[in-house]
Design an enzyme around this catalytic site. Structure first.
Site, PDB file in Angstrom:
ATOM      1  N   ARG A   1      68.131   4.367  52.262  1.00  0.00           N
ATOM      2  CA  ARG A   1      68.329   5.613  53.000  1.00  0.00           C
ATOM      3  C   ARG A   1      69.407   5.455  54.078  1.00  0.00           C
ATOM      4  O   ARG A   1      70.167   6.391  54.357  1.00  0.00           O
ATOM      5  CB  ARG A   1      67.005   6.064  53.619  1.00  0.00           C
ATOM      6  CG  ARG A   1      65.987   6.575  52.629  1.00  0.00           C
ATOM      7  CD  ARG A   1      64.628   6.830  53.268  1.00  0.00           C
ATOM      8  NE  ARG A   1      63.940   5.589  53.599  1.00  0.00           N
ATOM      9  CZ  ARG A   1      62.777   5.530  54.257  1.00  0.00           C
ATOM     10  NH1 ARG A   1      62.192   6.649  54.671  1.00  0.00           N
ATOM     11  NH2 ARG A   1      62.202   4.369  54.503  1.00  0.00           N
TER      12      ARG A   1
ATOM     13  N   CYS B   1      66.854   1.514  57.638  1.00  0.00           N
ATOM     14  CA  CYS B   1      65.669   2.263  57.196  1.00  0.00           C
ATOM     15  C   CYS B   1      64.584   1.250  56.883  1.00  0.00           C
ATOM     16  O   CYS B   1      64.264   0.417  57.723  1.00  0.00           O
ATOM     17  CB  CYS B   1      65.998   3.164  56.010  1.00  0.00           C
ATOM     18  SG  CYS B   1      66.677   2.314  54.577  1.00  0.00           S
TER      19      CYS B   1
END
Length: 275
Positions: free
Chosen positions: A240, A235
């Site tokens: 994430r 990410c």
């Protein structure tokens, strides 16, 4: 629980409510804004600031065992503690889980639905800070196989048995944004060549809980991300993507899953960025 590959890594809100007074259960709320925690958190939860406590100045996760030993020790966590993690942001709980797994903690679990579901169900919140008895924590074995470095990603681009997964927003993937905002100065935008775009939020239902095995398998299989391939997720700074790694490895049981912790923060400084 939807026949997940490792259902033991998830806990439901009702289970947590029944365990809050157990001495061996340690609850961690991860977040970016301390005011959210201070205005009301799950009783006994300790706050970890993701950026100021867990990240280095260059926006990389801090994997120094001595640092982790100090952090867990002052949080009252022992090597035998059951650590439950959740966050104000949907990705934070799974990111904390992945960090602790890399550093060898055995019993870590994610609150399914995070803070969002707890509040939606009327779960008790408090502004009282927990009383914590410091411990002596000792990092046992670092699991380096759960993360991947820059050179490994470069090599993976040439392999047919490996897929790169970009879990960021569509604006970040297309090059409109740099880490959820427009680029500033020499910040470079785009994505790693060949990376498949699957935003991590697509693994969640509206209430913040994880989708079923069938739904998750359909999501990834439709993009050619299957269990016979190694999966590397990235990410902006690795948080994430840790959420996606959690889904692939622990909910779906994919055997070869790694998180690129350098992520776009690192890659964009060294490589050409788009296909």
């Amino acid at each position: 629980m939807f026949n997940y590959a490792h259902p033991e890594v998830l806990v439901e809100t009702q289970w947590l409510a029944e365990q809050l007074d157990k001495p061996n259960v340690c609850l961690i709320e991860g977040g970016i804004n301390p005011e959210t925690y201070n205005n009301g958190h799950i009783p006994s939860a300790i706050f970890w600031n993701v950026f100021t406590e867990l990240m280095l100045p260059d926006d990389r996760a801090n994997f120094d065992p001595a640092f982790i030993e100090k952090l867990l020790g002052r949080s009252g966590i022992t090597n035998n503690s059951t650590v439950i993690v959740y966050g104000e942001h949907p990705a934070i709980g799974a990111a904390l889980f992945w960090l602790l797994k890399v550093l060898g903690h055995q019993d870590v679990r994610v609150l399914n639905g995070d803070r969002q579901k707890w509040i939606a169900e009327g779960g008790l919140l408090t502004t009282e800070l927990p009383r914590v008895a410091p411990t002596q924590y000792s990092v046992q074995t670092v699991d380096a196989d759960l993360r991947v470095m820059y050179e490994n990603v470069r090599q993976a681009m040439e392999r047919k048995d490996c897929v790169l997964i970009d879990v960021r927003t569509s604006q970040e993937y297309s090059g409109e944004w740099f880490n959820i905002k427009p680029p500033v100065g020499d910040e470079r935008t785009g994505h790693i060549p060949g990376a498949i775009h699957i935003p991590y939020e697509l693994t969640l239902k509206e209430d913040g809980t994880f989708k079923s095995v069938q739904e998750l398998q359909a999501l990834y299989n439709s993009k050619g991300i299957t269990a016979d391939k190694e999966a590397i997720a990235y990410c902006a700074v690795g948080g994430r993507s840790a959420h996606t790694c959690f889904v692939l490895k622990y909910l779906l049981g994919y055997p070869r899953v790694r998180n690129y912790y350098g992520s776009w923060n690192e890659w964009s400084r060294f490589q050409k960025c788009t296909d």
